[in-house]
Design an enzyme around this catalytic site. Structure first.
Site, PDB file in Angstrom:
ATOM      1  N   MET A   1     161.285 -46.546  30.011  1.00  0.00           N
ATOM      2  CA  MET A   1     159.971 -46.209  29.453  1.00  0.00           C
ATOM      3  C   MET A   1     158.887 -46.223  30.524  1.00  0.00           C
ATOM      4  O   MET A   1     157.775 -45.771  30.286  1.00  0.00           O
ATOM      5  CB  MET A   1     159.592 -47.215  28.345  1.00  0.00           C
ATOM      6  CG  MET A   1     160.417 -47.101  27.092  1.00  0.00           C
ATOM      7  SD  MET A   1     159.978 -45.659  26.117  1.00  0.00           S
ATOM      8  CE  MET A   1     161.465 -44.712  26.220  1.00  0.00           C
ATOM      9  N   LYS A   2     159.167 -46.813  31.663  1.00  0.00           N
ATOM     10  CA  LYS A   2     158.184 -46.884  32.776  1.00  0.00           C
ATOM     11  C   LYS A   2     156.793 -47.257  32.236  1.00  0.00           C
ATOM     12  O   LYS A   2     155.807 -46.538  32.443  1.00  0.00           O
ATOM     13  CB  LYS A   2     158.119 -45.564  33.532  1.00  0.00           C
ATOM     14  CG  LYS A   2     159.439 -45.160  34.166  1.00  0.00           C
ATOM     15  CD  LYS A   2     159.265 -43.957  35.073  1.00  0.00           C
ATOM     16  CE  LYS A   2     160.558 -43.489  35.672  1.00  0.00           C
ATOM     17  NZ  LYS A   2     161.464 -42.816  34.746  1.00  0.00           N
TER      18      LYS A   2
HETATM   19  O1  C5P Z   1     168.978 -35.626  36.732  1.00  0.00           O
HETATM   20  P1  C5P Z   1     168.782 -36.777  37.681  1.00  0.00           P
HETATM   21  O2  C5P Z   1     170.083 -37.336  38.206  1.00  0.00           O
HETATM   22  O3  C5P Z   1     167.788 -36.475  38.766  1.00  0.00           O
HETATM   23  O4  C5P Z   1     168.161 -37.920  36.759  1.00  0.00           O
HETATM   24  C1  C5P Z   1     167.605 -39.107  37.289  1.00  0.00           C
HETATM   25  C2  C5P Z   1     167.035 -39.917  36.179  1.00  0.00           C
HETATM   26  O5  C5P Z   1     166.470 -41.098  36.720  1.00  0.00           O
HETATM   27  C3  C5P Z   1     165.936 -39.228  35.384  1.00  0.00           C
HETATM   28  O6  C5P Z   1     166.110 -39.642  34.045  1.00  0.00           O
HETATM   29  C4  C5P Z   1     164.653 -39.801  35.939  1.00  0.00           C
HETATM   30  O7  C5P Z   1     163.652 -39.903  34.951  1.00  0.00           O
HETATM   31  C5  C5P Z   1     165.089 -41.201  36.362  1.00  0.00           C
HETATM   32  N1  C5P Z   1     164.296 -41.826  37.414  1.00  0.00           N
HETATM   33  C6  C5P Z   1     164.095 -41.271  38.654  1.00  0.00           C
HETATM   34  N2  C5P Z   1     163.339 -41.922  39.600  1.00  0.00           N
HETATM   35  C7  C5P Z   1     162.815 -43.118  39.324  1.00  0.00           C
HETATM   36  C8  C5P Z   1     163.024 -43.707  38.065  1.00  0.00           C
HETATM   37  C9  C5P Z   1     163.790 -43.032  37.128  1.00  0.00           C
HETATM   38  O8  C5P Z   1     164.604 -40.185  38.921  1.00  0.00           O
HETATM   39  N3  C5P Z   1     162.140 -43.774  40.268  1.00  0.00           N
END
Ligand code: C5P
Length: 231
Positions: free
Chosen positions: A62-63
């Site tokens: 949810m950040k």
């Molecule tokens: O599709 P992908 O592998 O890029 O998905 C990465 C997931 O991790 C997404 O749901 C994204 O919202 C989440 N995320 C991110 N970077 C962060 C925190 C969460 O990419 N720092």
């Protein structure tokens, strides 16, 4: 067999598509991440279903970021769902409020350092202080640990620097920004392969598009699992 170091990000259209994905992946995946995109399309009901009916672990991404009292209340409400991980932004006051909200619950509070989709140009545009991005990630991680975070989200490129912090002892490092060789980076900028992320000190890797948008999500999952199991 499942390996809970792999967390599959369910950034699909709605809870029905997510349930179909979970059925397709079956026993190969034991841990799912449900994000903001799923909030208005049945995300919390999905969390319950995956946990209660399918026995999966749940990471609710949810950040959260708000004034302390609101963060505490939101986290208290969300942790009434049986969550394993919940994310908040890594500012120390936010982390402290979230830990208060989660008191008495098993949910681990993970702090977001700096989104893996951002680079220095993006930080300049957001008026974030100067300095190397990796240094800022490590500084934010240390402060989040001091404030009580159970772990941090960081890019796999920064994981070794975070792991080296004395404050990181016993804490979790969870890394998105993972791209198996041959997959498209999309909007991710600070990426590594699954094996490299684990070697760099990640406890869990979060992978979305390379799995759910693959022609065969199960085949792509099996390749990732064999990559991390053959280290
Ligand atoms: O599709 P992908 O592998 O890029 O998905 C990465 C997931 O991790 C997404 O749901 C994204 O919202 C989440 N995320 C991110 N970077 C962060 C925190 C969460 O990419 N720092």
């Amino acid at each position: 067999m499942a390996d809970d170091r792999l967390i599959v990000a369910m950034d699909v259209a709605d809870a029905i598509s997510a349930l179909k994905l979970a059925q397709q992946l079956g026993d190969a995946v034991s841990f799912y991440k449900i994000g903001l995109g799923m909030l208005t399309t049945g995300g919390l009901a999905l969390a319950n279903e995956l946990k209660q009916e399918m026995g999966k672990r749940i990471f609710l991404d949810m950040k959260i970021f708000d004034i302390g009292a609101t963060v505490e209340k939101a986290v208290r409400g969300l942790t009434s769902f049986d969550l394993d991980f919940l994310t908040v932004h890594g500012d120390p006051n936010i982390v402290k409020a979230a830990k208060d909200g989660a008191s008495g619950k098993k949910t681990k509070i993970l702090a977001v350092t700096i989104l893996t989709s951002l680079d220095r140009t993006d930080l300049d545009a957001a008026l974030i202080k100067s300095g190397k991005l990796s240094d800022l990630v490590v500084e934010r991680a240390g402060k989040a640990f001091d404030a009580g975070a159970d772990g941090v989200i960081a890019s796999p490129q920064e994981a070794p620097l975070v792991r080296a912090l004395p404050e990181a002892e016993g804490k979790l490092i969870v890394t998105p920004g993972i791209r198996p060789i041959g997959s498209k980076p999309g909007d991710q900028k600070r990426i590594t392969t699954p094996a490299m992320a684990i070697t760099n000190g990640a406890d869990h890797i979060v992978i979305g598009r390379p799995i759910w948008s693959a022609p065969s999500p199960l085949a792509s999952t099996m390749e990732i699992l064999s990559e991390i199991n053959n280290l």
